[in-house]
Write a protein that holds these residues in place. Structure first.
Motif, PDB file in Angstrom:
ATOM      1  N   PRO A  22     -15.823  17.448  11.539  1.00 35.40           N
ATOM      2  CA  PRO A  22     -16.672  16.689  10.829  1.00 35.40           C
ATOM      3  C   PRO A  22     -16.143  15.977  10.001  1.00 35.40           C
ATOM      4  N   TRP A  23     -17.076  15.531   9.156  1.00 32.96           N
ATOM      5  CA  TRP A  23     -17.038  14.797   7.407  1.00 32.96           C
ATOM      6  C   TRP A  23     -16.649  15.341   6.869  1.00 32.96           C
ATOM      7  N   GLU A  24     -18.017  16.387   6.683  1.00 32.55           N
ATOM      8  CA  GLU A  24     -17.983  17.245   5.724  1.00 32.55           C
ATOM      9  C   GLU A  24     -16.932  18.473   5.237  1.00 32.55           C
ATOM     10  N   GLU A  25     -16.485  18.896   6.595  1.00 36.35           N
ATOM     11  CA  GLU A  25     -14.930  19.452   6.694  1.00 36.35           C
ATOM     12  C   GLU A  25     -13.604  19.201   6.339  1.00 36.35           C
ATOM     13  N   ASP A  77     -14.304   5.044  13.792  1.00 37.29           N
ATOM     14  CA  ASP A  77     -14.263   5.412  15.249  1.00 37.29           C
ATOM     15  C   ASP A  77     -14.053   7.235  15.655  1.00 37.29           C
ATOM     16  N   ASN A  78     -14.647   7.936  16.495  1.00 41.23           N
ATOM     17  CA  ASN A  78     -14.273   9.370  16.504  1.00 41.23           C
ATOM     18  C   ASN A  78     -13.118   8.925  17.548  1.00 41.23           C
ATOM     19  N   ARG A  79     -13.041   7.626  18.329  1.00 36.65           N
ATOM     20  CA  ARG A  79     -11.857   7.818  19.785  1.00 36.65           C
ATOM     21  C   ARG A  79     -10.806   8.067  18.834  1.00 36.65           C
ATOM     22  N   GLY A  92      -4.194  14.477  10.021  1.00 36.25           N
ATOM     23  CA  GLY A  92      -5.868  14.048   9.775  1.00 36.25           C
ATOM     24  C   GLY A  92      -6.298  14.570   9.162  1.00 36.25           C
ATOM     25  N   THR A  93      -5.432  15.809   8.400  1.00 38.34           N
ATOM     26  CA  THR A  93      -5.693  16.603   6.908  1.00 38.34           C
ATOM     27  C   THR A  93      -5.905  15.639   5.355  1.00 38.34           C
ATOM     28  N   GLY A 126      -8.258  18.267  20.334  1.00 34.89           N
ATOM     29  CA  GLY A 126      -8.503  18.088  20.914  1.00 34.89           C
ATOM     30  C   GLY A 126     -10.240  17.868  19.979  1.00 34.89           C
ATOM     31  N   ARG A 127     -10.388  18.359  19.038  1.00 40.97           N
ATOM     32  CA  ARG A 127     -11.590  18.646  18.206  1.00 40.97           C
ATOM     33  C   ARG A 127     -11.775  16.923  17.936  1.00 40.97           C
ATOM     34  N   ILE A 128     -12.971  16.904  17.775  1.00 42.75           N
ATOM     35  CA  ILE A 128     -13.648  15.854  16.502  1.00 42.75           C
ATOM     36  C   ILE A 128     -14.172  16.429  15.740  1.00 42.75           C
TER      37      ILE A 128
END
Length: 639
Positions: free
Chosen positions: A488-491, A475-477, A468-469, A484-486
């Motif tokens: 954020p786009w900014e992070e 889609d957030n799914r 994920g980096t 288990g985190r969603i």
């Protein structure tokens, strides 16, 4: 005035004389009003011609389609003609019966014989007895009333029958030789003691048995008991069965030549070897971790199997056939997914021409198999098509990827809006876990305007959090992070702000984790008064990863290539290691000057020999006095 009127009058008279009518003619004028003739009435409009009769079909509407709307029915059919109801006509009356037909007379009956003649039965005594009752004897009369006598048999009386003759006693037949032999054998046997007989009852006298013809018959001899298996073959009562041989030969049997061959000891299993191959009680946790960890799992079987089906030998562009061939030998969902991942690396290349020309068109799995060219969408689409045919759960995930053309944010730069330009897959592997993989980046990479075909296994084995980096789903799914985190786009965009250090492919070969490098950013300050020293550190991907089992052999010697003080004293300093972690503490001013690079290298060849297995003491004794080769693992920029 007067003159003019006279002249006019004279002229009028002259005209009357010249043109005067004949005396017999009728004047041409009349003072009566002229009769104006009436115009004849207009002719009636012509009637509408009747339509010619034609055959009605389903497609052609009926002739009565021009009827008013109120008269039309469903389907533009004409209204049915309603016939007036009429009472049903009565059937015509039959003609009157003049003469009645007399039925034919029955034939005359034959005279009945009062004597009932019955046929006596020879099989039933009751039938014979019923025909000779006392009422029927002498009671028969003839037709004319005369008495008729018949001669009949006397009634049956079993008590008056003569006695049966006594049967002659049958002499006992001569016993056969077999029975005699059995009887003699029974005499030789030891008699068996029989239980004592019960005493007879003295109180009640014995009831006399009625004398019947059966009591006079002689008693029949019962058949002998069945012959046992030991008695077969014995012709004489004196014979005894042969002795049973002993199960083991005697000690002197070897001298007699009848000893069995010796038991071969070479075919016996070695119990010590079997026990040594089993895991020890302390290694059970390590074996279980190796089975669940994708980083150190052995994928040699699916990787080799994927090379057996080159794209040009595939008979058709059917994803189902390819799924059967690639995934049929494996039962594990993880091995099936790995076989598809490896096949895409060997048989599909990145379509750099369409990518750089801007003519990327949507592709299908069949087209990717046929042409062998695709972009990220084609890789993900073909992977999903083959995986679904193989019975796996798989989806195509679209989103943003930090791949070719990505520029990390600099401090103070605004965060850009989300844009979607990459595609990868999520597939369910062993234990029902959803795994994120990128078959496009795992097959190779783009250098400049050319495609570099290079197998990157980390795009299949890295954890979802590390994945994920560099991948952000639309889609957030489809995050599937381990925590288990969603995110954020900014992070996500600020994670590599200032740009991460450059890591080369040899890090994956040696089992080094990409996120384990410290410092994580690309730039290192040479002059930092608050902290004059710095630690360079990295470690393996997982704690149970070893080069002998998971890599290509024993680990290389890792060194840090620096420029020295003021950048005029280049040297290669070896790292300290325990086999899992490598670290080195060094002064910042010994790294070099601004604008230079420092690199982590692995010594691949030392003193003309392979660098694997080289010890630290041997390296320190010969370094600087022999040749060596190395490969780059990572790099930092000095600022």
């Amino acid at each position: 005035m007067a003159e003019g009127s006279i002249k006019a009058r004279i002229a009028a008279l002259n005209i009357e004389q010249i043109h005067g009518p004949s005396p017999a003619s009728r004047p041409g004028y009349s003072y009566d009003q002229a009769i104006v003739k009436k115009k004849p009435p207009p002719p009636p409009p012509p009637g509408r011609p009747s339509a010619p009769a034609r055959q009605q079909t389903v497609n052609i509407p009926p002739v009565q389609s021009n009827a008013p709307t109120s008269a039309r029915h469903q389907g533009n059919q004409p209204a049915p003609v309603v016939q007036p109801k009429r009472s049903p006509a009565l059937p015509p009356r039959p003609p009157p019966r003049t003469t009645s037909k007399v039925p034919p007379s029955l034939p005359p009956r034959q005279p009945t014989d009062p004597i009932i003649r019955r046929r006596e039965s020879n099989e039933s005594i009751a039938t014979v007895s019923s025909n000779i009752s006392s009422l029927s004897l002498g009671s028969a009369l003839s037709n004319n009333g005369e008495q008729r006598f018949q001669i009949r048999a006397p009634p049956f009386d079993p008590t008056k029958l003569p006695p049966l003759p006594t049967r002659a006693k049958e002499e006992p037949k001569e016993e056969s030789s077999i029975r005699k032999m059995m009887a003699s054998k029974r005499e030789v046997r030891t008699p068996v003691a029989l239980p004592p007989t019960l005493p007879s009852r003295s109180t009640a006298p014995a009831r006399p048995q009625p004398k019947t013809p059966d009591n006079d018959r002689p008693k029949r001899n019962l058949p002998p008991p069945p012959k046992s298996a030991l008695e077969w073959g014995l012709n004489k009562a004196t014979e005894t069965p042969p002795p049973i041989p002993s199960s083991r030969p005697s000690p002197n049997a070897a001298a007699e030549g009848g000893a069995p061959p010796p038991v071969p000891l070479g075919s016996r299993p070695n119990l010590d070897a079997i026990m040594s191959s089993k895991p020890k009680p302390g290694d059970l946790g390590q074996v279980s971790a190796q089975n669940t960890c994708l980083v150190c799992r052995d994928f040699s079987a699916p990787d080799h199997h994927a090379t057996q089906f080159p794209r040009h030998t595939v008979p058709s562009a059917d994803a189902g056939w390819l799924a059967q061939q690639l995934c049929g030998p494996f039962s594990s969902p993880t091995d099936k997914a790995r076989a598809i991942f490896s096949w895409l690396h060997h048989n599909v290349e990145y379509d750099t021409y369409s990518f750089f020309s801007g003519n990327i068109s949507p592709s299908t799995p069949e087209r990717t198999i046929t042409t062998g060219l695709a972009v990220c969408e084609g890789y993900a689409g073909l992977f999903a098509a083959v995986a679904l045919k193989a019975g796996l759960e798989c989806v195509v995930v679209s989103g943003h990827g930090k791949g070719y053309g990505h520029s990390p944010l600099r401090p103070g730069d605004p965060v850009p809006a989300f844009n979607c330009g990459h595609a990868w897959n999520a597939v369910r592997i062993d234990n029902g876990e959803w795994k994120l993989i990128d078959a496009c980046w795992g097959a190779g990479n783009v250098c400049g305007d050319k495609y570099n075909k290079h197998f990157t296994a980390s795009q299949f084995t890295m954890s979802n959090s590390e994945f994920g980096t560099s991948h952000y789903p639309e889609d957030n799914r489809y995050f599937f992070r381990n925590d288990g985190r969603i995110l954020p786009w900014e992070e996500y965009m600020m994670d590599d702000m200032g740009e991460r250090l450059q890591i080369y492919s040899d890090a994956d070969t040696e089992g080094i984790g990409r996120l384990t490098f410290k410092p994580a950013m690309k730039h290192i300050k040479v002059d930092d008064g608050s902290n004059p020293n710095i630690r360079i550190q990295f470690s393996v991907m997982c704690p149970h990863w070893t080069g002998e089992r998971n890599g290509k052999g024993k680990a290389y010697i890792m060194v840090l290539s620096v420029g020295g003080r003021d950048g005029r004293n280049p040297q290669k300093i070896p790292f300290n290691t325990d086999g899992k972690v490598w670290w080195l503490d060094i002064e910042r001013r010994e790294l070099g000057c601004m604008g230079q690079k420092i690199n982590v290298c692995c010594v691949t060849e030392f003193d003309g020999r392979n660098g694997r297995g080289l010890t630290m003491s041997a390296y320190k004794q010969r370094v600087g006095r022999c040749g060596m080769k190395w490969a780059y693992v990572s790099a930092w920029d000095l600022v």
